[in-house]
Design a protein around this motif. Structure first.
Motif, mmCIF file in Angstrom:
data_model
loop_
_atom_site.group_PDB
_atom_site.id
_atom_site.type_symbol
_atom_site.label_atom_id
_atom_site.label_comp_id
_atom_site.label_asym_id
_atom_site.label_seq_id
_atom_site.Cartn_x
_atom_site.Cartn_y
_atom_site.Cartn_z
ATOM 1 N N GLN A 1 6.413 -0.902 0.958
ATOM 2 C CA GLN A 1 5.884 -2.235 1.226
ATOM 3 C C GLN A 1 4.589 -2.167 2.029
ATOM 4 N N VAL A 2 4.522 -1.255 2.976
ATOM 5 C CA VAL A 2 3.310 -1.094 3.785
ATOM 6 C C VAL A 2 2.157 -0.600 2.914
ATOM 7 N N ALA A 3 2.450 0.355 2.035
ATOM 8 C CA ALA A 3 1.414 0.859 1.136
ATOM 9 C C ALA A 3 0.895 -0.248 0.235
ATOM 10 N N SER A 4 1.801 -1.100 -0.246
ATOM 11 C CA SER A 4 1.386 -2.218 -1.086
ATOM 12 C C SER A 4 0.497 -3.182 -0.318
ATOM 13 N N GLU A 5 0.815 -3.405 0.947
ATOM 14 C CA GLU A 5 -0.005 -4.285 1.778
ATOM 15 C C GLU A 5 -1.421 -3.742 1.934
ATOM 16 N N LEU A 6 -1.547 -2.416 1.970
ATOM 17 C CA LEU A 6 -2.849 -1.767 2.135
ATOM 18 C C LEU A 6 -3.524 -1.469 0.804
ATOM 19 N N ASP A 7 -2.782 -1.704 -0.289
ATOM 20 C CA ASP A 7 -3.298 -1.421 -1.632
ATOM 21 C C ASP A 7 -3.643 0.067 -1.798
ATOM 22 N N VAL A 8 -2.708 0.912 -1.364
ATOM 23 C CA VAL A 8 -2.870 2.355 -1.521
ATOM 24 C C VAL A 8 -1.563 2.929 -2.055
ATOM 25 N N ALA A 9 -1.618 4.163 -2.520
ATOM 26 C CA ALA A 9 -0.408 4.848 -2.952
ATOM 27 C C ALA A 9 0.441 5.183 -1.734
ATOM 28 N N VAL A 10 1.752 5.106 -1.898
ATOM 29 C CA VAL A 10 2.629 5.363 -0.756
ATOM 30 C C VAL A 10 2.434 6.775 -0.227
ATOM 31 N N SER A 11 2.071 7.707 -1.099
ATOM 32 C CA SER A 11 1.861 9.090 -0.656
ATOM 33 C C SER A 11 0.699 9.200 0.325
ATOM 34 N N ALA A 12 -0.253 8.253 0.271
ATOM 35 C CA ALA A 12 -1.403 8.307 1.171
ATOM 36 C C ALA A 12 -0.988 8.065 2.620
ATOM 37 N N LEU A 13 0.119 7.363 2.829
ATOM 38 C CA LEU A 13 0.546 7.064 4.190
ATOM 39 C C LEU A 13 1.003 8.309 4.926
ATOM 40 N N TYR A 14 1.558 9.272 4.188
ATOM 41 C CA TYR A 14 2.179 10.420 4.837
ATOM 42 C C TYR A 14 1.163 11.398 5.435
ATOM 43 N N ALA A 15 -0.111 11.166 5.186
ATOM 44 C CA ALA A 15 -1.132 11.959 5.869
ATOM 45 C C ALA A 15 -1.290 11.506 7.322
ATOM 46 N N TYR A 16 -0.753 10.315 7.630
ATOM 47 C CA TYR A 16 -0.908 9.755 8.978
ATOM 48 C C TYR A 16 0.426 9.479 9.663
ATOM 49 N N VAL A 17 1.471 9.229 8.882
ATOM 50 C CA VAL A 17 2.788 8.881 9.412
ATOM 51 C C VAL A 17 3.831 9.731 8.708
ATOM 52 N N ARG A 18 4.710 10.370 9.482
ATOM 53 C CA ARG A 18 5.674 11.300 8.890
ATOM 54 C C ARG A 18 6.779 10.595 8.120
ATOM 55 N N SER A 19 7.238 9.435 8.630
ATOM 56 C CA SER A 19 8.383 8.770 8.039
ATOM 57 C C SER A 19 8.432 7.330 8.541
ATOM 58 N N LYS A 20 9.408 6.586 8.035
ATOM 59 C CA LYS A 20 9.580 5.217 8.516
ATOM 60 C C LYS A 20 9.946 5.206 9.991
ATOM 61 N N ASP A 21 10.794 6.138 10.424
ATOM 62 C CA ASP A 21 11.153 6.205 11.839
ATOM 63 C C ASP A 21 9.924 6.472 12.704
ATOM 64 N N ASP A 22 9.059 7.345 12.219
ATOM 65 C CA ASP A 22 7.818 7.621 12.937
ATOM 66 C C ASP A 22 6.962 6.362 13.019
ATOM 67 N N LEU A 23 6.920 5.608 11.928
ATOM 68 C CA LEU A 23 6.148 4.368 11.906
ATOM 69 C C LEU A 23 6.715 3.359 12.898
ATOM 70 N N LEU A 24 8.036 3.242 12.953
ATOM 71 C CA LEU A 24 8.656 2.311 13.899
ATOM 72 C C LEU A 24 8.349 2.703 15.343
ATOM 73 N N GLU A 25 8.324 3.998 15.609
ATOM 74 C CA GLU A 25 7.987 4.453 16.962
ATOM 75 C C GLU A 25 6.546 4.108 17.305
ATOM 76 N N LEU A 26 5.648 4.245 16.334
ATOM 77 C CA LEU A 26 4.252 3.880 16.561
ATOM 78 C C LEU A 26 4.114 2.378 16.808
ATOM 79 N N MET A 27 4.897 1.585 16.087
ATOM 80 C CA MET A 27 4.869 0.136 16.283
ATOM 81 C C MET A 27 5.384 -0.221 17.678
#
Length: 255
Positions: free
Chosen positions: A59-85
């Motif tokens: 869902q986050v990748a869709s919001e950014l209009d990028v492939a979901v794989s592109a997110l993993y260069a910056y965030v390891r996982s959903k848990d990692d993303l929640l910690e960053l939030m």
């Protein structure tokens, strides 16, 4: 020649030897580079719109209009993303220098400020309850809160528990607020809505007052006090109970 009244020369016709040129290429605006900050901001958009249960990397990748794989260069996982939030919520948040004469006021300010921060995003209390603030970025905040309790003179054992007690109270209170808000939204057909606390209070008070006095004397007696008109008032009353309990552990300064 030009029209004297206009004062500007006419555009000459194309010459017979001028080459035909292709139309100028349309310039596409450069896409903003992906970054961890943009990913976190997009995650908050998804969270506020859909809630924590539907927040996903896709869902986050869709919001950014990028492939979901592109997110993993910056965030390891959903848990990692929640910690960053969760960590992002502390941006700009500060605690004052501890003042033993004003320690209760300082804790009140902290509690009210943190509640406002949690209320600024949907389901943020759930994220907060799942993450302990013992990362390198958040340890200074824990240290500052403990300093307020210890400088006030609370015994070490009580000071050690006080920070967790206050944080758990805030998280739990905001979590309940969010649940009531979601329920109000469901009743409004999915439209975000704030609960009508006055109406809820009236309904509950009338119900308690209608109970058989022989079986429920205390509920009837307290029917006008058990439910307050605002969530802010309920929060402050609960916080005051905690603070007075902590103050009872202070050593007798006269002694």
């Amino acid at each position: 020649m030009s029209d004297a009244a206009a004062g500007t020369p006419e555009t000459p016709p194309p010459s017979p030897w001028e080459r035909e040129r292709p139309a100028r290429a349309r310039v596409t605006p450069a896409r903003e580079p992906l970054s961890r900050e943009r990913i976190v901001e997009a995650a908050f958009v998804v969270l506020d719109r859909s809630g924590l249960d539907k927040l996903s990397m896709r869902q986050v990748a869709s919001e950014l209009d990028v492939a979901v794989s592109a997110l993993y260069a910056y965030v390891r996982s959903k848990d990692d993303l929640l910690e960053l939030m969760y960590t992002r919520q502390f941006a700009g948040f500060t605690l004052p220098e501890p003042d033993p004469e004003r320690w209760q006021e300082q804790v009140r300010d902290y509690a009210r400020s943190w509640r406002r921060i949690l209320l600024s995003h949907r389901d943020m209390a759930r994220i907060s309850m799942a993450h302990v603030p013992f990362t390198a970025e958040l340890l200074p905040y824990v240290e500052a809160l403990l300093a307020i309790f210890r400088t006030a003179g609370l015994p070490d054992r009580i000071a050690a528990e006080a920070g967790d007690l206050i944080s758990t109270y805030i998280d739990g209170f905001v979590l309940e607020e969010g649940m009531w808000q979601d329920r109000a939204a469901e009743q409004a057909g999915g439209t975000p809505a704030r609960p009508d606390w006055r109406e809820m209070a009236d309904d509950m008070q009338n119900y308690f007052a209608s109970l058989p006095e022989g079986d429920f004397p205390h509920l009837r007696a307290l029917s006008g006090s058990m439910v307050t008109e605002s969530s802010d008032e309920r929060f402050d009353i609960g916080l005051e109970i905690i603070l007075r309990g902590l103050a009872s552990y202070l050593p007798d300064r006269g002694a």
